[in-house]
Design an enzyme around this catalytic site. Structure first.
Site, PDB file in Angstrom:
ATOM      1  CG  PHE A   1      20.543 -34.821 -13.227  1.00  0.00           C
ATOM      2  CD1 PHE A   1      20.736 -36.189 -13.209  1.00  0.00           C
ATOM      3  CD2 PHE A   1      20.720 -34.113 -12.043  1.00  0.00           C
ATOM      4  CE1 PHE A   1      21.101 -36.847 -12.038  1.00  0.00           C
ATOM      5  CE2 PHE A   1      21.089 -34.764 -10.860  1.00  0.00           C
ATOM      6  CZ  PHE A   1      21.284 -36.134 -10.874  1.00  0.00           C
TER       7      PHE A   1
ATOM      8  CG  ASP B   1      16.181 -28.598 -10.806  1.00  0.00           C
ATOM      9  OD1 ASP B   1      16.925 -27.929 -10.057  1.00  0.00           O
ATOM     10  OD2 ASP B   1      16.256 -29.848 -10.890  1.00  0.00           O
TER      11      ASP B   1
ATOM     12  CE  LYS C   1      24.100 -30.392  -7.219  1.00  0.00           C
ATOM     13  NZ  LYS C   1      23.247 -30.728  -8.350  1.00  0.00           N
TER      14      LYS C   1
END
Ligand code: PLP
Length: 400
Positions: A140, A225, A254
């Protein structure tokens, strides 16, 4: 207005691209959130790990308020007095020589992809438009067209083609599969050190170190990531550090803003990051002084409050306690730091009903895929708060 009034408005006027729990939150503080009926909950999702520093951290709030009153946006056509300091602090904290600021995580992933391709053409000598990037099944990395093009989730992509070519997906956790997939056209391997959205999938020990080695041997960039796993979540600044790996590029987002504002970045050293020329990439809001000031404060909190250390200590404790809960429904408890997945057996009839039962008891967690409950509270959580939550979790995991 009551919960159901808000839910109805949202269902009527909003696109239905999420399936949230019916809890309407109006206030947050530290690990706690409060709904419009005044009920208090322990947040065990932390906005998918964007709230590592806790909700509305007073020091980040102060930085936001102070900067918002002064200057919010210049665009990169001019310079501002916050971004250079963010660059410098990111370099000092992460050990990467340079960085490039964007807003959402997906934008930073797109940035890393562009950079990897440019590196392939300009440094490695791959023929133009032939660069390949190897990714992992179950990945993802966000929701743009290019990123969903290499998702293995059919539902994310099947109605959204034509898709972007140039990606090869191999089994996650299998370093030799990467070795086999590498060709002279391979620009990069891009992975999550732990697959969060796939259900907190932890690769076999030594995987990341071996992938890094394979990349080095083959003149291929290794891109991590760390948008979800980074910034303390797994008990270290970056999850790659558990295997002493320093990827050529690391992507953060985030928690880089502590949840106040979308701020993401790609981190790399000069030989890679130095490849971008003026005009080749950009964003109106990327690197704006408000976001930069917020990110600086969010990073400072992470370090001053030893949040990675706390995630390591309390994550280990929380996971041990969860694993000891006798339950017919639980297949496996796994995780690293405060990124924990409880996988239920298929017979448990899905994680959603367990999340709803947790909600009734004042704990907000979200199912990921059908059978996994993720527990990822803000890193400011204490042992006392975990001890308070455990009996409720125990009760829920033993529902009929
Ligand atoms: C959340 C996430 C993204 C996407 O970030 P957005 O800010 O939602 O675009 C990318 N990669 C990982 C690993 C994530 O968890």
């Amino acid at each position: 207005m009551k919960t159901q009034d808000f839910v109805q408005l949202e269902e009527k006027y909003g696109a239905h691209n999420y399936h949230p729990l019916d809890v309407v939150i109006e206030k947050g503080e530290g690990v706690w959130v409060y709904d419009v009926e005044g009920k208090k909950y322990l947040d065990c999702l932390s906005a998918y790990s964007a709230i590592n520093q806790g909700h509305v951290h007073p020091k980040i709030l102060a930085a936001l308020q102070e900067q918002a009153a002064k200057l919010t946006l210049t665009s990169r056509a001019f310079r501002n007095n916050q971004l250079p300091l963010l660059y410098q602090e990111l370099a000092e904290i992460t050990g990467y020589e340079m960085s490039l600021p964007m807003n959402s995580g997906a934008e930073a992933v797109e940035t890393a992809i562009k950079l990897a391709r440019k590196w392939a053409y300009r440094v490695k000598g791959v023929k133009r438009h032939n660069a390949e990037i190897i990714v992992a099944d179950g990945n993802f990395h966000g929701r743009t067209i290019t990123i969903i093009s290499f998702s293995s989730e059919k539902f994310y992509k099947d109605d959204f083609g034509p898709l972007t070519p140039g990606f090869i997906s191999v089994k996650y956790g299998d370093a030799e599969a990467i070795d086999k997939a590498i060709t002279p056209n391979t620009a990069a391997v891009m992975l999550e050190p732990i697959q969060g959205e796939a259900g907190v999938i932890i690769p076999p020990k030594g995987y990341l170190a071996r992938v890094a080695e394979i990349c080095k041997e083959n003149n291929v960039l290794f891109v991590a990531d760390e948008i979800q796993t980074g910034l303390g979540r797994t008990g270290k600044l970056f999850a790659s550090q558990h295997e002493n790996v320093r990827p050529d590029m690391t992507i953060v987002g985030k928690a880089l803003s502590g949840g106040f504002y979308p701020v993401s970045a790609v981190l790399a050293d000069e030989p890679v990051m130095g490849l971008f020329q003026p005009g080749e990439h950009g964003s109106t809001f990327g690197g704006n002084p408000l976001g930069a000031a917020v990110a600086r404060a969010a990073l400072k909190v992470l370090i001053e409050e030893n949040l990675a250390e706390n995630a390591d200590k309390l994550g280990t404790y929380f996971m041990e306690q969860l694993a000891e809960i006798p339950s017919l429904h639980v297949k496996e408890v796994r995780g690293k730091g405060l990124l924990i997945g409880v996988e239920l057996k298929p017979e448990a009839k899905g994680a959603r009903r367990f999340c709803e039962a947790l909600q009734d008891r004042g704990i907000l967690a979200k199912e990921t895929h059908e059978h996994i409950i993720r527990f990822a509270p803000p890193l400011v959580i204490t042992k006392e708060i975990i001890d308070e939550a455990l009996p409720k979790i125990r009760e829920v995991l033993n529902m009929a």
